[in-house]
Write a protein that holds these residues in place. Structure first.
Motif: not given
Length: 100
Positions: A14-16, A19-20, A73
């Motif tokens: 799980q990322k903001e 940030l993927r 980011r």
């Protein structure tokens, strides 16, 4: 910028959203002998395709967001170069070839 050694990877499911697709590496800041000077670790976004055990240059703070694509980011550290050699006063301090 600071000299660091890549010591590991960081993986998160799980990322903001911004940030993927980012690769995270665990680094420690080192002196010319490869000795830890930071008493800890830092997670940095890899902008150059670095790998574990490589010596790299790390930009921190707002400079880490100056890399194209990193502007939005939430990053405090970015790996911006892989070091091949370091020389001081005609003395070779580090060579990537000698560390592999």
């Amino acid at each position: 910028m600071q000299i660091a050694k890549v010591i590991g990877t960081v993986v998160g499911n799980q990322k903001e959203p911004s940030l993927r697709g980012s690769k995270f590496l665990l680094v420690r800041f080192v002196d010319e002998n490869g000795e830890d000077i930071s008493n800890g670790y830092e997670v940095a976004i890899d902008a150059v395709g670095a790998g574990v055990s490589e010596w790299v240059l790390v930009s921190r703070g707002s400079a880490a967001r100056q890399i194209e694509g990193n502007e939005k980011r939430p990053s405090d550290a970015a790996i911006v170069a892989i070091i091949d050699t370091i020389s001081v006063e005609n003395r070779l301090i580090y060579s990537k070839r000698d560390h592999y």
